[in-house]
Scaffold this motif. Structure first.
Motif, PDB file in Angstrom:
ATOM      1  N   SER A 154      -4.128   6.183  -1.226  1.00 29.97           N
ATOM      2  CA  SER A 154      -4.844   5.949  -2.558  1.00 29.97           C
ATOM      3  C   SER A 154      -5.807   7.119  -2.830  1.00 29.97           C
ATOM      4  O   SER A 154      -5.293   8.310  -2.666  1.00 29.97           O
ATOM      5  N   ASN A 155      -6.971   6.956  -3.239  1.00 23.82           N
ATOM      6  CA  ASN A 155      -7.713   8.185  -3.449  1.00 23.82           C
ATOM      7  C   ASN A 155      -8.948   8.250  -2.498  1.00 23.82           C
ATOM      8  O   ASN A 155      -9.805   8.985  -2.492  1.00 23.82           O
ATOM      9  N   MET A 175       0.911  -1.127   0.014  1.00 18.73           N
ATOM     10  CA  MET A 175       0.061  -0.017   0.191  1.00 18.73           C
ATOM     11  C   MET A 175       0.929   1.230  -0.018  1.00 18.73           C
ATOM     12  O   MET A 175       1.946   1.354   0.656  1.00 18.73           O
TER      13      MET A 175
END
Lengths: 165, 165
Positions: free
Chosen positions: A24-25, A1
């Protein structure tokens, strides 16, 4: 990650720069902390005090080590998880951070402190993530600049991606 | 280093911060400034919190609370700290005004004496947030900045206080 580091414009002061991270987003961790707890009226006084403390550090005092607490004592030389803890009225809120120096702090996530023992506390998952961030961030900084993380740095690199294992 | 990806910050931050009543906000600011002032003195002396605790006859835990930035100091505690450290933590506007006058008198007397200074220009550095009595006078050498620090023991300020003070 992988996570990315972002400077918080609203919390960029002459003395201190505050950053947060995005996974991430998803929403940035500090924004998630504010949104999650800010929508509950009973926690807003504690949040307000945490925010004022952050403001005061930026405006005047600097992010001195004594303004932060540690749930687990750090080993000398390690980048460790710090937190800001405010007890008021209905409960105690805890915001986990990584304090790199008097002028550089990464604000993460947190929650309600339900137990002194981190293993039994509701905010345990946020602490564990912060601990992984500490390891990943230290490795990234040392790799990028070969610099002692305790000394801190003025800025973090654009699009710095940190691997969390 | 390159700049980070900047984010504005959560709008709830200021909304919640502005919910603090004015009196409480002022109290928080003063608590923080007092903590900052003590920290500044300890740093200037390279004094550890443990040593400060020992000198005050307090536990390290209690000193940590004092320096957390959110402590509710009593006047009695501040007086004890000032006495122990031999430093002023809080100054009233009247005291500050008197000390400023005392230093102005000192400067005027030095300028007409035969003391050889690196430069005829004397710059008085005064920190006004919070009110801090001037304890340093910086003679400025135009060729290179030369700083000379005078401690209270070097200058008998009391002897220069305006008549009636």
């Amino acid at each position: 990650m992988f996570v990315t580091i972002h400077r918080i414009a609203r919390l960029t002061f002459e003395e201190v720069v505050f950053y947060t991270i995005r996974i991430s987003n998803n929403e940035c961790e500090f924004d998630d902390f504010i949104t999650r707890l800010g929508t509950e009226k009973k926690y807003r006084p504690q949040l307000a005090l945490i925010f004022q403390l952050i403001n005061e550090m930026g405006a005047d005092g600097g992010a001195k080590e004594c303004f932060f607490q540690h749930r687990i004592p750090s080993k000398n030389g390690d980048l460790h998880v710090s937190h800001i803890e405010i007890k008021k009225g209905n409960g105690t809120l805890i915001l986990y951070c990584l304090r790199l120096s008097d002028s550089l702090v990464v604000l993460l996530n947190g929650g309600v402190k339900t137990h002194n023992d981190i293993e039994k506390c509701e905010s345990k998952n946020h602490y564990e993530f912060a601990a992984k961030m500490a390891v990943g961030l230290k490795a990234a900084i040392l790799k990028a600049k070969n610099m002692d993380v305790i000394e801190g740095i003025a800025e973090l690199s654009d699009n710095t991606q940190i691997e969390i294992v | 280093m390159k700049k980070t990806n900047e984010i504005e910050g959560n709008k709830l931050f200021d909304e919640i911060l502005n919910e603090i009543p004015d009196t409480e906000k002022a109290f928080n600011t003063k608590s923080f400034q007092i903590s900052s002032q003590i920290i500044s003195i300890l740093e200037n002396r390279n004094m550890l919190q443990k040593d400060f605790a020992d000198s005050m006859g307090k536990s390290e835990a209690e000193i940590s609370k004092w320096l957390s930035g959110v402590h509710n100091f009593t006047i009695k505690t501040i007086a004890a700290i000032e006495t122990n450290l031999g430093e002023t933590i809080i100054v009233t506007p009247k005291q500050f005004s008197n000390m400023t006058k005392a230093v102005e008198v000192l400067i005027s007397r030095v300028n007409v004496s035969n003391i050889s200074w690196p430069s005829l220009n004397l710059k008085l550095e005064v920190d006004t947030k919070p009110f801090v009595p001037p304890t340093k006078i910086f003679p400025i050498n135009h060729a290179s900045f030369k700083e000379v620090e005078f401690t209270k023991s070097d200058i008998n300020i009391e002897s220069y206080l305006p008549t009636g003070t």
